[in-house]
Write a protein that holds these residues in place. Structure first.
Motif, PDB file in Angstrom:
ATOM      1  N   LEU A 187      32.436  15.457  21.861  1.00  0.00           N
ATOM      2  CA  LEU A 187      32.233  15.341  23.298  1.00  0.00           C
ATOM      3  C   LEU A 187      33.264  16.172  24.045  1.00  0.00           C
ATOM      4  CD1 LEU A 187      31.518  11.536  23.608  1.00  0.00           C
ATOM      5  CD2 LEU A 187      29.881  13.395  23.662  1.00  0.00           C
ATOM      6  N   GLU A 197      33.205  17.830  30.001  1.00  0.00           N
ATOM      7  CA  GLU A 197      32.028  17.741  30.867  1.00  0.00           C
ATOM      8  C   GLU A 197      31.219  16.483  30.587  1.00  0.00           C
ATOM      9  OE1 GLU A 197      30.084  21.380  30.018  1.00  0.00           O
ATOM     10  OE2 GLU A 197      31.508  22.576  31.153  1.00  0.00           O
ATOM     11  N   HIS A 198      31.097  16.107  29.311  1.00  0.00           N
ATOM     12  CA  HIS A 198      30.378  14.875  28.976  1.00  0.00           C
ATOM     13  C   HIS A 198      31.082  13.645  29.541  1.00  0.00           C
ATOM     14  CE1 HIS A 198      28.504  17.523  25.959  1.00  0.00           C
ATOM     15  NE2 HIS A 198      27.446  16.750  26.184  1.00  0.00           N
ATOM     16  N   TYR A 199      32.403  13.604  29.381  1.00  0.00           N
ATOM     17  CA  TYR A 199      33.160  12.478  29.922  1.00  0.00           C
ATOM     18  C   TYR A 199      33.066  12.427  31.442  1.00  0.00           C
ATOM     19  CZ  TYR A 199      35.300  11.664  25.382  1.00  0.00           C
ATOM     20  OH  TYR A 199      35.498  11.370  24.063  1.00  0.00           O
ATOM     21  N   MET A 211      30.602  13.611  33.322  1.00  0.00           N
ATOM     22  CA  MET A 211      29.251  13.206  33.706  1.00  0.00           C
ATOM     23  C   MET A 211      29.049  11.705  33.491  1.00  0.00           C
ATOM     24  SD  MET A 211      27.854  15.689  35.127  1.00  0.00           S
ATOM     25  CE  MET A 211      26.206  15.053  35.302  1.00  0.00           C
ATOM     26  N   ASP A 212      29.582  11.167  32.395  1.00  0.00           N
ATOM     27  CA  ASP A 212      29.487   9.725  32.178  1.00  0.00           C
ATOM     28  C   ASP A 212      30.231   8.959  33.264  1.00  0.00           C
ATOM     29  OD1 ASP A 212      27.934  10.047  29.947  1.00  0.00           O
ATOM     30  OD2 ASP A 212      29.602   9.823  28.523  1.00  0.00           O
ATOM     31  N   PHE A 213      31.435   9.421  33.606  1.00  0.00           N
ATOM     32  CA  PHE A 213      32.202   8.791  34.669  1.00  0.00           C
ATOM     33  C   PHE A 213      31.460   8.886  36.003  1.00  0.00           C
ATOM     34  CE2 PHE A 213      35.209   9.295  38.210  1.00  0.00           C
ATOM     35  CZ  PHE A 213      35.797   8.047  38.175  1.00  0.00           C
ATOM     36  N   LYS A 252      28.191   9.148  36.492  1.00  0.00           N
ATOM     37  CA  LYS A 252      27.038   8.237  36.473  1.00  0.00           C
ATOM     38  C   LYS A 252      27.471   6.795  36.710  1.00  0.00           C
ATOM     39  CE  LYS A 252      23.755  10.816  33.716  1.00  0.00           C
ATOM     40  NZ  LYS A 252      22.952  10.843  32.490  1.00  0.00           N
ATOM     41  N   ILE A 253      28.568   6.399  36.093  1.00  0.00           N
ATOM     42  CA  ILE A 253      29.080   5.042  36.302  1.00  0.00           C
ATOM     43  C   ILE A 253      29.489   4.854  37.762  1.00  0.00           C
ATOM     44  CG2 ILE A 253      30.993   3.473  35.753  1.00  0.00           C
ATOM     45  CD1 ILE A 253      30.844   4.604  32.875  1.00  0.00           C
ATOM     46  N   HIS A 273      26.368   4.469  39.817  1.00  0.00           N
ATOM     47  CA  HIS A 273      25.783   3.126  39.638  1.00  0.00           C
ATOM     48  C   HIS A 273      26.516   2.098  40.493  1.00  0.00           C
ATOM     49  CE1 HIS A 273      22.629   3.451  36.692  1.00  0.00           C
ATOM     50  NE2 HIS A 273      23.384   4.232  35.922  1.00  0.00           N
ATOM     51  N   ILE A 279      20.626   9.418  39.969  1.00  0.00           N
ATOM     52  CA  ILE A 279      21.032   9.084  38.606  1.00  0.00           C
ATOM     53  C   ILE A 279      19.851   9.204  37.637  1.00  0.00           C
ATOM     54  CG2 ILE A 279      21.916   7.270  37.103  1.00  0.00           C
ATOM     55  CD1 ILE A 279      23.319   6.116  39.585  1.00  0.00           C
TER      56      ILE A 279
END
Length: 108
Positions: free
Chosen positions: A2, A5-7, A9-11, A13-14, A17, A80
């Motif tokens: 990972l 950029e993946h981290y 994008m996950d952050f 999205k959270i 939300h 999202i």
């Protein structure tokens, strides 16, 4: 493996939300506050206004504000999820809010 950029994008999205949840909760809070305020005005009615007039003058405004916050929450959810069903839901909510605004303005 990972990447950053993946981290990120996950952050992101959270965060979105939680932002959508905040606006949904705010919408519910505004509508409930408006309802209880209208009930309080109804029971302390010194001008002998009827039920419909009290609800039209107080509760309708809070419903519209609550729907605006709900539209914001649905737009964030659409960002999202990006699916067709959420886009249709946002479109229906905007249409309902527009119709309610026209009706409220018409009765004033």
């Amino acid at each position: 493996m990972l990447t950053f950029e993946h981290y990120f994008m996950d952050f992101f999205k959270i965060l979105l939300h939680w932002l959508a949840f905040f606006f949904t909760a705010l919408s519910i809070g505004v509508i409930c506050f408006g309802f209880f305020k209208s009930i309080k005005i109804l029971f302390t009615n010194k001008e002998n206004l009827n039920f419909n007039k009290i609800m039209r003058e107080t509760f309708d405004k809070y419903i519209l504000v609550g729907l605006q916050f709900l539209i914001i929450a649905d737009i964030v959810d659409t960002i999202i999820l990006r699916d067709f069903q959420n886009i249709i839901i946002v479109l229906l909510i905007v249409i309902i809010r527009t119709i309610m605004s026209w009706e409220i303005e018409k009765h004033k």
